[in-house]
Design an enzyme around this catalytic site. Structure first.
Site: not given
Ligand code: IDP
Ligand code: MG
Length: 139
Positions: A11, A51, A59, A87, A93, A114, A117, A128
Site C-alpha cells: 500500500k 473496496y 472508514f 494472510r 488487520t 496497514n 493487502h 482482484e
Molecule cells: P484486511 O485488509 O485485513 O482484509 P478488511 O477488514 O478487509 O481488512 O479492511 C480492508 C482495509 O480497510 C484494511 O486493510 C484497512 O486498510 C482498512 N480498514 C479496516 N478497518 C479499518 C478501521 O477500523 N479504520 C480504518 N481503516 C480500516
Molecule cells: Mg479484506
C-alpha cells in the site's frame, strides 16, 4: 476449488517509507513466487470499486483517500495454499493484534495504514488479480 495464487498490494505507506524491497524479500523468502508485479496508482473510482464491499463502513472515505494518495505495488503470488498462507504472513488487520514477525507487525502503522493487502478467498484473489493485470502480464 482451492487455487495456488493470491493477490497483494504493497500500500502507499509501504512505498512512501521505502519498504518495498524489505517486504518483497520477506514474501519471496516465505516461498511465494511472483507471477505478476507492477508499480501503479489507483484512481478514486478504482479504489471505490476495489473496496466496494466496505462502502457502507464509516472508514470507507478514509480508506479510499489512503489507497489513492500515491503509488502501490500490485502483485500476484503463487504458492501452495497461497491465500491462507499469505494472510498468515501479513498478520491481523490491526498491527496491534498482528503476530510477531508478520509483515503488518513489522511495517504497519495502524489499522488504517496497514502496509499490505492480501486476498481473503480464492474467488477474490482471481477477481482482484484481473482488476489489476491482463493475461499478458501474468507469468
Ligand atoms: P484486511 O485488509 O485485513 O482484509 P478488511 O477488514 O478487509 O481488512 O479492511 C480492508 C482495509 O480497510 C484494511 O486493510 C484497512 O486498510 C482498512 N480498514 C479496516 N478497518 C479499518 C478501521 O477500523 N479504520 C480504518 N481503516 C480500516
Ligand atoms: Mg479484506
Amino acid at each position: 476449488m482451492a487455487t495456488n495464487r493470491t493477490f497483494t498490494m504493497l500500500k502507499p505507506d509501504s512505498v512512501e517509507k521505502g519498504n518495498i524491497g524489505a517486504i518483497l524479500e520477506k514474501i519471496t523468502a516465505s516461498g511465494f513466487r511472483i507471477v505478476a508485479m507492477k508499480l501503479t496508482q489507483m484512481t478514486t473510482a478504482d479504489a471505490q470499486e476495489f473496496y466496494a464491499i466496505h462502502s457502507e463502513r464509516p472508514f470507507f472515505g478514509e480508506l479510499v483517500e489512503y489507497m489513492t494518495r500515491g503509488p502501490i505495488v500490485a502483485a500476484i503470488l503463487e504458492k501452495e495454499n497461497a491465500v491462507e498462507d499469505f494472510r498468515t504472513l501479513i498478520g491481523a488487520t490491526n498491527p496491534a493484534d498482528a503476530a510477531e514477525g508478520t509483515i503488518r507487525k513489522l511495517y504497519a502503522a495502524s489499522i488504517g495504514e496497514n502496509a499490505v493487502h492480501g486476498s481473503d478467498s480464492d474467488e477474490n484473489a482471481a477477481i482482484e488479480s484481473a482488476f489489476h493485470f491482463s493475461g499478458r502480464e501474468m507469468f
